[in-house]
Design a protein around this motif. Structure first.
Motif, PDB file in Angstrom:
ATOM      1  N   ILE A   1      29.285 -13.732  -4.801  1.00 52.43           N
ATOM      2  CA  ILE A   1      29.771 -12.853  -5.947  1.00 52.43           C
ATOM      3  C   ILE A   1      29.269 -13.496  -6.776  1.00 52.43           C
ATOM      4  N   ALA A   2      29.738 -14.135  -7.497  1.00 50.15           N
ATOM      5  CA  ALA A   2      29.860 -15.285  -8.095  1.00 50.15           C
ATOM      6  C   ALA A   2      27.707 -16.146  -8.868  1.00 50.15           C
ATOM      7  N   ALA A   3      27.205 -16.374  -7.668  1.00 52.25           N
ATOM      8  CA  ALA A   3      25.902 -16.368  -7.801  1.00 52.25           C
ATOM      9  C   ALA A   3      25.357 -15.047  -8.249  1.00 52.25           C
ATOM     10  N   LEU A   4      25.374 -14.329  -7.746  1.00 52.97           N
ATOM     11  CA  LEU A   4      24.668 -12.737  -7.692  1.00 52.97           C
ATOM     12  C   LEU A   4      24.459 -12.322  -9.402  1.00 52.97           C
ATOM     13  N   LEU A   5      26.570 -12.359  -9.568  1.00 56.83           N
ATOM     14  CA  LEU A   5      26.415 -12.226 -11.031  1.00 56.83           C
ATOM     15  C   LEU A   5      26.143 -12.888 -11.996  1.00 56.83           C
ATOM     16  N   GLU A   6      25.468 -14.150 -11.823  1.00 59.36           N
ATOM     17  CA  GLU A   6      26.069 -15.055 -13.162  1.00 59.36           C
ATOM     18  C   GLU A   6      24.703 -15.150 -13.067  1.00 59.36           C
ATOM     19  N   ASP A   7      23.954 -14.613 -12.465  1.00 55.61           N
ATOM     20  CA  ASP A   7      22.134 -15.439 -12.515  1.00 55.61           C
ATOM     21  C   ASP A   7      21.639 -13.868 -13.165  1.00 55.61           C
ATOM     22  N   ASP A   8      20.782 -14.540 -13.984  1.00 63.50           N
ATOM     23  CA  ASP A   8      19.948 -13.112 -15.106  1.00 63.50           C
ATOM     24  C   ASP A   8      19.036 -12.255 -14.568  1.00 63.50           C
ATOM     25  N   ARG A   9      18.591 -13.359 -13.532  1.00 64.01           N
ATOM     26  CA  ARG A   9      17.439 -12.273 -12.733  1.00 64.01           C
ATOM     27  C   ARG A   9      17.852 -11.313 -11.976  1.00 64.01           C
ATOM     28  N   VAL A  10      18.887 -11.062 -11.342  1.00 62.87           N
ATOM     29  CA  VAL A  10      19.460 -10.708 -10.213  1.00 62.87           C
ATOM     30  C   VAL A  10      20.403  -9.113 -11.379  1.00 62.87           C
ATOM     31  N   THR A  11      19.891  -7.509 -10.698  1.00 63.11           N
ATOM     32  CA  THR A  11      20.466  -6.199 -10.783  1.00 63.11           C
ATOM     33  C   THR A  11      21.983  -6.070 -10.132  1.00 63.11           C
TER      34      THR A  11
ATOM     35  N   GLY B   1      26.881  -6.849 -17.965  1.00 61.09           N
ATOM     36  CA  GLY B   1      25.779  -6.012 -18.683  1.00 61.09           C
ATOM     37  C   GLY B   1      25.274  -4.970 -18.244  1.00 61.09           C
ATOM     38  N   PRO B   2      24.959  -4.169 -19.111  1.00 67.28           N
ATOM     39  CA  PRO B   2      24.337  -3.200 -19.604  1.00 67.28           C
ATOM     40  C   PRO B   2      22.934  -2.703 -18.384  1.00 67.28           C
ATOM     41  N   GLY B   3      22.096  -3.973 -19.235  1.00 63.84           N
ATOM     42  CA  GLY B   3      20.925  -3.787 -18.593  1.00 63.84           C
ATOM     43  C   GLY B   3      20.803  -4.623 -16.860  1.00 63.84           C
ATOM     44  N   ARG B   4      21.832  -4.779 -16.803  1.00 63.18           N
ATOM     45  CA  ARG B   4      21.713  -5.755 -14.891  1.00 63.18           C
ATOM     46  C   ARG B   4      22.655  -4.694 -14.494  1.00 63.18           C
ATOM     47  N   THR B   5      22.925  -4.305 -14.297  1.00 67.72           N
ATOM     48  CA  THR B   5      24.389  -3.351 -13.406  1.00 67.72           C
ATOM     49  C   THR B   5      23.792  -2.014 -13.542  1.00 67.72           C
ATOM     50  N   ALA B   6      23.458  -1.696 -12.210  1.00 66.20           N
ATOM     51  CA  ALA B   6      23.152   0.023 -11.787  1.00 66.20           C
ATOM     52  C   ALA B   6      24.231   0.331 -10.717  1.00 66.20           C
ATOM     53  N   LEU B   7      24.459   1.366 -11.284  1.00 67.30           N
ATOM     54  CA  LEU B   7      25.095   2.570 -10.293  1.00 67.30           C
ATOM     55  C   LEU B   7      24.497   3.054  -9.133  1.00 67.30           C
ATOM     56  N   ILE B   8      25.241   3.130  -7.765  1.00 62.97           N
ATOM     57  CA  ILE B   8      24.819   4.214  -6.899  1.00 62.97           C
ATOM     58  C   ILE B   8      25.757   4.724  -5.502  1.00 62.97           C
TER      59      ILE B   8
ATOM     60  N   LEU C   1      29.582   6.562 -23.656  1.00 67.56           N
ATOM     61  CA  LEU C   1      28.803   7.809 -22.600  1.00 67.56           C
ATOM     62  C   LEU C   1      27.589   6.911 -22.806  1.00 67.56           C
ATOM     63  N   SER C   2      27.079   6.066 -23.993  1.00 67.07           N
ATOM     64  CA  SER C   2      25.534   5.097 -24.117  1.00 67.07           C
ATOM     65  C   SER C   2      25.756   4.298 -22.678  1.00 67.07           C
ATOM     66  N   GLU C   3      26.728   3.363 -22.873  1.00 64.15           N
ATOM     67  CA  GLU C   3      26.631   2.024 -21.423  1.00 64.15           C
ATOM     68  C   GLU C   3      26.559   3.736 -19.743  1.00 64.15           C
ATOM     69  N   ALA C   4      27.167   4.360 -19.608  1.00 57.62           N
ATOM     70  CA  ALA C   4      27.219   5.014 -18.407  1.00 57.62           C
ATOM     71  C   ALA C   4      26.580   5.559 -18.210  1.00 57.62           C
ATOM     72  N   ALA C   5      25.180   6.241 -19.340  1.00 53.88           N
ATOM     73  CA  ALA C   5      24.263   7.371 -19.296  1.00 53.88           C
ATOM     74  C   ALA C   5      23.322   5.594 -19.264  1.00 53.88           C
ATOM     75  N   GLU C   6      23.199   4.121 -19.270  1.00 52.41           N
ATOM     76  CA  GLU C   6      22.372   2.917 -19.287  1.00 52.41           C
ATOM     77  C   GLU C   6      22.358   2.315 -17.650  1.00 52.41           C
ATOM     78  N   ILE C   7      23.670   2.214 -17.320  1.00 46.77           N
ATOM     79  CA  ILE C   7      23.830   2.228 -16.018  1.00 46.77           C
ATOM     80  C   ILE C   7      23.410   2.587 -14.869  1.00 46.77           C
ATOM     81  N   ALA C   8      23.281   4.504 -15.054  1.00 49.32           N
ATOM     82  CA  ALA C   8      23.386   5.408 -14.460  1.00 49.32           C
ATOM     83  C   ALA C   8      21.889   6.286 -13.981  1.00 49.32           C
TER      84      ALA C   8
END
Length: 378
Positions: free
Chosen positions: A225-235, A258-265, A323-330
Motif C-alpha cells: 500500500i505504501a509503495a503504490l501510494l507514494e510512487d508517482d508512476r502508479v495510478t 491526488g486526482p491525477g493518480r486516482t481512478a474509481l472502479i 464535483l470536478s474532483e469526482a469527475a476527474e477520478i471517475a
C-alpha cells in the motif's frame, strides 16, 4: 446533426459553470457560459459530467464477463451504460488456460465492434494468500509464454494484467506485458514494500483496488500500500461502495495520490443492477445479501454490486470531493490509464460527446454516448 444542450451546470476540470454546449458528429464543438446562442435541449440547471470510464468490471444485470458469452456481455454493458458508464473494460478472473483463452477471444470480438474498451486479466498470476474470490486451485506462477498465448487470443485487445510482484517469474512477465502495450497492475499480492517497488520498476503502473487483497499498512512493514501510494508512476484503483473501503481510507489515498493518480472502479459482478441471491464469479459461487457479494464458501468479498454513478455520488457526498474532483477520478484519470484522455474523460471541445446528466441530488437522468442518447433526459 447538431445538438445543443442549454441551461446546464457543466462540470469541467476547472470547475462548474452555468452554460451550454453543442455537439456535432458525435463530438463536442463548443462549450459556452451563460445563455445558449440558439434553441436547444434545456436541462433546467442539471449537471453535465463526462461519461464514466470503468477499467475494472466483471459483470452486471445477471451476466458475467468471465463466461465469454457475447449476449451476457451486451447485457452487462447496457446496464452500466444506463448508470453512466460510457467506456467499459471487461475483467476476467482466474481460470484454466483454455477457458481464459476462449473467453478472451470471444470478448475481443466485442472490443472490435466498440462495445468494450479492452480486456483485463485479474489472475491467474496472483497470491494464494491474497486470492480473495479467485479459485485457489487455478492459480499459477506468472509465465511470459502463457501470457503471449493469451495476448494472441485477444488480438490486441488485452489492455491490463493484474499480477502479484512477489511471485516467481513476475518481473519478467510484467516486462513482457508492458512490451506488448498491456498495462501491468499490481495487486492480489502479499508482497513486501521492496518487492512492490521492484514490480513498479519493472513496469507496474496501476494498483488493483488499493487496500483490498493486500496486506494492510503497518508502521514497521509498510507493504504494497505504501509503495503504490507514494510512487508517482502508479495510478490507484478504489472501490468506493462503502463496503470495500471506509470513506476515511479513500480520503487518505486521494490526499496522497491526488486526482491525477486516482481512478474509481466498480469491480462489479453479475449481481450489479440485480437483487440479492446466488450468483457466480468465474467458477466460484457467490451469495449476495443486502447488496454485498461474498463467496458462498469462506465469506470473502467477491467483487461488488456497485455502479459508477453510485461511486461518483459517494465521492462527493460521503468522501467530500468537489464535483470536478469526482469527475476527474471517475472519467479523466481512468481514460488516461487507457491512453484515451485525448478522446474522452472531460467535457471539452474536440472530445467525444460521452456525457452524463445528473439531477441536483446527483442521480442519473440522462446518458449520451458519441452524441446519441442512451437515456434521454425528460
Amino acid at each position: 446533426m447538431s445538438i445543443t444542450l442549454a441551461g446546464a451546470r457543466i462540470v469541467t476540470p476547472e470547475g462548474v459553470h452555468g452554460g451550454w454546449l453543442t455537439i456535432e458528429d458525435g463530438r463536442i464543438t463548443h462549450v459556452g457560459q451563460g445563455s445558449a446562442p440558439g434553441p436547444g435541449h434545456d436541462l433546467s440547471g442539471r449537471y453535465v459530467v463526462p461519461g464514466f470510464v470503468d477499467i475494472h468490471n466483471h459483470g452486471g444485470a445477471g451476466g458475467s464477463f468471465p463466461t465469454g458469452d457475447p449476449d451476457e456481455a451486451v447485457r452487462i454493458a447496457a446496464l452500466h451504460a444506463r448508470h453512466g458508464t460510457t467506456t467499459l473494460m471487461a475483467s476476467l478472473v482466474t481460470a484454466a488456460p483454455d477457458d481464459l483463452a476462449r473467453a478472451t477471444a470471444a470478448l475481443a470480438d466485442l472490443c472490435e465492434n466498440g462495445l468494450l474498451a479492452g480486456i483485463h486479466f485479474e489472475g491467474p498470476y496472483i497470491s494464494l494468500a491474497r486470492c480473495g474470490a479467485h479459485d485457489p486451485a487455478l492459480l499459477r506462477d506468472p509465465s511470459p509464454r502463457e501470457l503471449t498465448d493469451l495476448l494472441k487470443a485477444g488480438r490486441g485487445h488485452v489492455r491490463m494484467l493484474t499480477i502479484a510482484a512477489e511471485l516467481p517469474g513476475a518481473l519478467d512477465t510484467i516486462r513482457e506485458a508492458v512490451a506488448n502495450n498491456v498495462i501491468a497492475a499490481l495487486g492480489h499480492s502479499d508482497a513486501t514494500y521492496e518487492q512492490t517497488l521492484a514490480g513498479i520498476d519493472a513496469g507496474g503502473s496501476v494498483a488493483t483496488h488499493l487496500y483490498n487483497a493486500m496486506p494492510p499498512l503497518h508502521h514497521r512493514a509498510p507493504g504494497p500500500i505504501a509503495a503504490l501510494l507514494e510512487d508517482d508512476r502508479v495510478t490507484i484503483e478504489l472501490i468506493n461502495d462503502g463496503v470495500h473501503l471506509h470513506p476515511a481510507m479513500m480520503r487518505l489515498a486521494y490526499d496522497v495520490a491526488g486526482p491525477g493518480r486516482t481512478a474509481l472502479i466498480t469491480d462489479a459482478m453479475a449481481a450489479a443492477g440485480m437483487g440479492d441471491g446466488v450468483y457466480r464469479l468465474g467458477p466460484m459461487e457467490v451469495n449476495v445479501a443486502d447488496g454485498v457479494a461474498r463467496l458462498a464458501e469462506g465469506g470473502s468479498i467477491a467483487g461488488s454490486t456497485l455502479t459508477m454513478d453510485v461511486a461518483f455520488r459517494r465521492s462527493v457526498q460521503d468522501v467530500g470531493l468537489s464535483l470536478s474532483e469526482a469527475a476527474e477520478i471517475a472519467s479523466l484519470t481512468p481514460a488516461r490509464v487507457l491512453g484515451l484522455a485525448d478522446l474522452l474523460g472531460s467535457v471539452s471541445v474536440g472530445k467525444q460527446a460521452d456525457l452524463v446528466v445528473l439531477t441536483g441530488d446527483l442521480e442519473v437522468c440522462g446518458v449520451m454516448k458519441r452524441g446519441s442518447w442512451i437515456v434521454e433526459p425528460s
